[in-house]
Each structure stands twice: as structure tokens, then as C-alpha cells.
Design a protein around this motif. Structure first.
Motif, PDB file in Angstrom:
ATOM      1  N   PHE A  68       0.831  -1.198   0.000  1.00 53.25           N
ATOM      2  CA  PHE A  68       0.000   0.000   0.000  1.00 53.25           C
ATOM      3  C   PHE A  68       0.867   1.249   0.000  1.00 53.25           C
ATOM      4  O   PHE A  68       0.521   2.258  -0.618  1.00 53.25           O
ATOM      5  CB  PHE A  68      -0.937  -0.008   1.210  1.00 53.25           C
ATOM      6  N   GLU A  69       2.030   1.176   0.669  1.00 50.35           N
ATOM      7  CA  GLU A  69       2.908   2.353   0.760  1.00 50.35           C
ATOM      8  C   GLU A  69       3.352   2.786  -0.639  1.00 50.35           C
ATOM      9  O   GLU A  69       3.363   3.973  -0.957  1.00 50.35           O
ATOM     10  CB  GLU A  69       4.140   2.053   1.627  1.00 50.35           C
ATOM     11  N   PHE A  70       3.710   1.814  -1.475  1.00 50.37           N
ATOM     12  CA  PHE A  70       4.141   2.167  -2.836  1.00 50.37           C
ATOM     13  C   PHE A  70       2.998   2.852  -3.588  1.00 50.37           C
ATOM     14  O   PHE A  70       3.175   3.893  -4.230  1.00 50.37           O
ATOM     15  CB  PHE A  70       4.613   0.924  -3.607  1.00 50.37           C
ATOM     16  N   LEU A  71       1.822   2.259  -3.454  1.00 49.68           N
ATOM     17  CA  LEU A  71       0.659   2.797  -4.171  1.00 49.68           C
ATOM     18  C   LEU A  71       0.316   4.208  -3.679  1.00 49.68           C
ATOM     19  O   LEU A  71       0.024   5.113  -4.470  1.00 49.68           O
ATOM     20  CB  LEU A  71      -0.526   1.863  -3.922  1.00 49.68           C
ATOM     21  N   GLN A  72       0.395   4.376  -2.357  1.00 46.33           N
ATOM     22  CA  GLN A  72       0.088   5.671  -1.754  1.00 46.33           C
ATOM     23  C   GLN A  72       1.031   6.750  -2.303  1.00 46.33           C
ATOM     24  O   GLN A  72       0.600   7.835  -2.682  1.00 46.33           O
ATOM     25  CB  GLN A  72       0.278   5.538  -0.246  1.00 46.33           C
ATOM     26  N   ASN A  73       2.325   6.412  -2.358  1.00 45.48           N
ATOM     27  CA  ASN A  73       3.303   7.373  -2.886  1.00 45.48           C
ATOM     28  C   ASN A  73       3.030   7.670  -4.352  1.00 45.48           C
ATOM     29  O   ASN A  73       3.121   8.814  -4.796  1.00 45.48           O
ATOM     30  CB  ASN A  73       4.731   6.823  -2.740  1.00 45.48           C
ATOM     31  N   ALA A  74       2.698   6.619  -5.101  1.00 43.53           N
ATOM     32  CA  ALA A  74       2.447   6.810  -6.536  1.00 43.53           C
ATOM     33  C   ALA A  74       1.209   7.680  -6.748  1.00 43.53           C
ATOM     34  O   ALA A  74       1.205   8.593  -7.580  1.00 43.53           O
ATOM     35  CB  ALA A  74       2.279   5.460  -7.224  1.00 43.53           C
ATOM     36  N   VAL A 124      -8.027  -1.338   2.965  1.00 40.93           N
ATOM     37  CA  VAL A 124      -6.935  -1.240   1.979  1.00 40.93           C
ATOM     38  C   VAL A 124      -5.711  -2.077   2.370  1.00 40.93           C
ATOM     39  O   VAL A 124      -5.195  -2.822   1.532  1.00 40.93           O
ATOM     40  CB  VAL A 124      -6.575   0.240   1.697  1.00 40.93           C
ATOM     41  N   PRO A 125      -5.249  -2.013   3.639  1.00 38.82           N
ATOM     42  CA  PRO A 125      -4.077  -2.846   3.972  1.00 38.82           C
ATOM     43  C   PRO A 125      -4.336  -4.334   3.729  1.00 38.82           C
ATOM     44  O   PRO A 125      -3.420  -5.085   3.398  1.00 38.82           O
ATOM     45  CB  PRO A 125      -3.850  -2.563   5.458  1.00 38.82           C
ATOM     46  N   GLN A 126      -5.599  -4.759   3.854  1.00 38.44           N
ATOM     47  CA  GLN A 126      -5.917  -6.180   3.656  1.00 38.44           C
ATOM     48  C   GLN A 126      -5.858  -6.589   2.184  1.00 38.44           C
ATOM     49  O   GLN A 126      -5.934  -7.774   1.862  1.00 38.44           O
ATOM     50  CB  GLN A 126      -7.304  -6.491   4.222  1.00 38.44           C
ATOM     51  N   CYS A 127      -5.777  -5.612   1.291  1.00 37.59           N
ATOM     52  CA  CYS A 127      -5.641  -5.931  -0.139  1.00 37.59           C
ATOM     53  C   CYS A 127      -4.207  -6.331  -0.473  1.00 37.59           C
ATOM     54  O   CYS A 127      -3.937  -6.801  -1.579  1.00 37.59           O
ATOM     55  CB  CYS A 127      -6.030  -4.733  -1.002  1.00 37.59           C
ATOM     56  N   PHE A 128      -3.273  -6.091   0.449  1.00 33.44           N
ATOM     57  CA  PHE A 128      -1.865  -6.422   0.194  1.00 33.44           C
ATOM     58  C   PHE A 128      -1.309  -7.420   1.202  1.00 33.44           C
ATOM     59  O   PHE A 128      -0.459  -8.224   0.863  1.00 33.44           O
ATOM     60  CB  PHE A 128      -1.001  -5.144   0.234  1.00 33.44           C
ATOM     61  N   GLY A 129      -1.776  -7.344   2.455  1.00 35.08           N
ATOM     62  CA  GLY A 129      -1.190  -8.177   3.496  1.00 35.08           C
ATOM     63  C   GLY A 129       0.222  -7.718   3.793  1.00 35.08           C
ATOM     64  O   GLY A 129       0.538  -6.524   3.701  1.00 35.08           O
ATOM     65  N   THR A 130       1.097  -8.679   4.111  1.00 33.50           N
ATOM     66  CA  THR A 130       2.496  -8.372   4.414  1.00 33.50           C
ATOM     67  C   THR A 130       3.361  -9.331   3.597  1.00 33.50           C
ATOM     68  O   THR A 130       2.852 -10.324   3.071  1.00 33.50           O
ATOM     69  CB  THR A 130       2.786  -8.610   5.912  1.00 33.50           C
TER      70      THR A 130
END
Ligand SMILES: Cc1cc2nc3c(=O)[nH]c(=O)nc-3n(C[C@H](O)[C@H](O)[C@H](O)COP(=O)(O)OP(=O)(O)OC[C@H]3O[C@@H](n4cnc5c(N)ncnc54)[C@H](O)[C@@H]3O)c2cc1C
Length: 269
Positions: A68-74, A124-130
Motif C-alpha cells: 500500500f505504501e508504494f501505491l500511496q506514494n504513486a 486497503v491494507p488487507q488488499c496487500f497483506g504483508t
């Protein structure tokens, strides 16, 4: 005589440039490296297998590309170029693996566009997990008789007030990550008489009974990306799974029934 003109003063003219800044060039190089070293060598195998390339998604998660962090930055890039640059490089590696990595972003976009801040934080975090526990999202609008023509959606969501639950029924088709995703965001009709103005988006949480994968499609290309039907058979989701909330939906439906438009639609008319 004063001549009115729509021209803006030169200082207000919006600037648009395809010139990449330093940060964008770094991202381009970074994603290209991943595509060259990890995606390309694996492309043939996963294309033949026609399966989700979990180990490659895991590698993407480890470097932060599947996150999500990558997507958020993008999304935060005011030039709007970061996402296209990243996709161009990734899909150069292989379009199927590229879509397997980026498919969850469709679901994220559905949540961010329709959800409340609380829903965005929850789902949203659950769309990526870890990297240790990869999760996925799917976004389903298309139906057998409603592709480009989304106003023809037949799948229905009916509110059960006694339990504060929505009951979802219907079939979605050609859904990226459909049936294998942890989080499904699905657009259904809550009032068929209103056509596209009677639609609403719902989150179906992981493991919800009644949601199943229908047929998985064999494709001519982008084969490492899973595309399938999603079948909804009396799927019950809590009221809080309606993206945007019931109050907002009721107000929107009331406006539509009165033939009223939103401020934006009024401006377009
Ligand atoms: C690999 C893949 C992944 C997909 N993933 C998803 C997903 O995750 N979620 C999801 O909801 N859907 C997904 N889809 C479905 C996709 O959104 C639909 O295929 C798309 O909306 C087109 O619908 P259709 O296939 O029914 O084509 P149609 O709507 O039948 O269109 C067929 C052709 O007619 C043209 N056409 C249609 N209407 C008009 C018009 N009014 N005027 C002029 N031309 C027109 C179209 O441009 C197209 O060329 C996916 C599809 C593919 C191939």
C-alpha cells in the motif's frame, strides 16, 4: 470596449510535462531492475502454468513494490506519472505477472473512491497483506451482459434491516483475482429502476460464505493473471461493508428518484 475572454493569464496556465524528475527516474530504474531480474526470467513458466505467480508477488512485496505504501506514494505524485512509469516497466517484464502484481490496485481504487476514511483504513491494507502473508484484492463490476454497458448490471444487493446486513446475489465475470482474493469489492444494483444511479459498492470480507469462484478463464495473453467468475449466492455482509455508508447511499438514491443531480452533474448539464 471590454472583450471578455476565456484565456487565462500566462502565470495560471497549467504546466504539463512528460519530463521525468529525479525521483521518477529512480522509480523507473528500480522497477525496470525488478522486471529484468525477477519477472522476465519467470515469465515463460507462469505464462504456461496460467496460475497466479505467488513467489514473484512475494518478491515484489519484499522490496515494497507490492504494498500500500508504494501505491500511496504513486497516487500522491501530483504529475500523475509515477504509476504509468512503474506499470510500463513492470509490464515490459511480463503483462501477466504485471497484472498479478497490480490487480489489487483496482480493488484499492474502488475502496478509496467510495469508502469512508474508516473503511479505507480497515480494508486497503488487507488488499496487500504483508511479505509474510500476501493478501489480494479483486474489483468486480463486469457481468455476462454488462461489460462496457455497466448500467445493465443484474446482480442485486438487498438490505435486511432486521439484521443490518446486505444480501448479495448474482454473477460477476472476467474478474482479475476473482474468487482467490481476500477482499472483493463488488458493484451491485440496489435499485434496478435507477439503472447506473442505483448502484452501490460493497466489500466482501475474507472467507464470507456464499462467495465462490466460478469458471476460470483461459486467455490468449496475460495468462499469469487469474481471471474468473465470482458467484454470489445469498452472500450476507454487515451493513458497514457498504462503501460510503447507508446514509450517503440513501441520500444519493433519494436525489436520483427525484430526478435531481449532484452539483457536478448539474454543472455538466
Ligand atoms: C484480462 C481482463 C481482466 C479483466 N478484469 C476485470 C476486473 O478485474 N473487474 C471487472 O469488473 N472487469 C474486468 N474485466 C472485464 C472488462 O472490464 C470488460 O471486458 C470490458 O468492460 C468490456 O466489456 P465486454 O468484454 O463485455 O465487451 P463489450 O462491452 O461487449 O464491448 C465489445 C466491443 O464493443 C465496443 N463497444 C461497446 N459499447 C460500445 C459503444 N457504446 N460504442 C462504441 N463501441 C462500443 C467495445 O469498445 C469493445 O471493443 C477484465 C477483462 C479482461 C480481458
Amino acid at each position: 470596449m471590454v472583450v471578455e475572454t476565456n484565456e487565462r493569464p500566462a502565470t495560471q496556465t497549467p504546466q504539463f510535462s512528460m519530463e521525468l524528475n529525479e525521483e521518477q527516474r529512480q522509480i523507473q530504474k528500480w522497477v525496470h531492475g525488478f522486471a529484468k531480474d525477477v519477472v522476465r526470467p519467470a515469465a515463460h513458466e507462469w505464462d504456461e502454468r496460467e496460475e497466479t505467480p505467488w513467489p514473484i508477488i512475494h518478491e515484489a512485496a519484499k522490496i515494497g513494490l507490492y504494498s500500500f505504501e508504494f501505491l500511496q506514494n504513486a497516487f500522491a505524485d501530483p504529475t500523475g506519472l509515477t504509476m504509468p512509469i512503474a506499470n510500463e516497466e513492470l509490464f515490459w517484464g511480463d503483462a501477466g505477472i504485471g497484472l498479478a502484481i497490480m490487480g489489487s490496485t483496482l480493488c484499492v481504487a474502488g475502496i478509496v473512491a467510495n469508502g469512508t476514511p474508516e473503511q479505507i483504513v480497515e480494508w486497503v491494507p488487507q488488499c496487500f497483506g504483508t511479505p509474510d502473508k500476501i493478501q489480494m484484492g479483486a474489483f468486480g463490476v463486469s457481468e455476462p451482459d454488462a461489460g462496457s454497458d455497466v448500467s445493465s448490471l443484474k446482480s442485486r444487493a438487498v438490505y435486511d434491516e432486521s439484521k443490518d446486513e446486505w444480501v448479495l446475489n448474482g454473477t460477476k465475470t472476467w474478474i482479475t483475482n476473482g474468487g482467490i482474493a481476500d477482499v472483493h469489492v463488488l458493484v451491485l444494483s440496489v435499485d434496478p429502476e435507477l439503472n447506473s444511479r442505483g448502484h452501490a459498492a460493497f466489500v466482501v470480507p475474507p472467507g464470507t460464505p456464499g462467495l465462490s469462484e466460478g469458471q476460470k478463464f483461459k486467455k490468449h495473453g496475460i495468462r499469469a493473471s487469474h481471471t474468473a467468475e465470482v458467484v454470489l449466492d445469498n452472500v450476507r455482509v454487515p451493513g458497514r461493508c457498504l462503501l460510503g455508508g447507508k446514509e450517503k447511499l440513501d441520500a444519493r438514491l433519494a436525489r436520483a428518484r427525484e430526478g435531481k443531480s449532484s452539483k457536478v452533474q448539474a454543472a455538466m448539464a
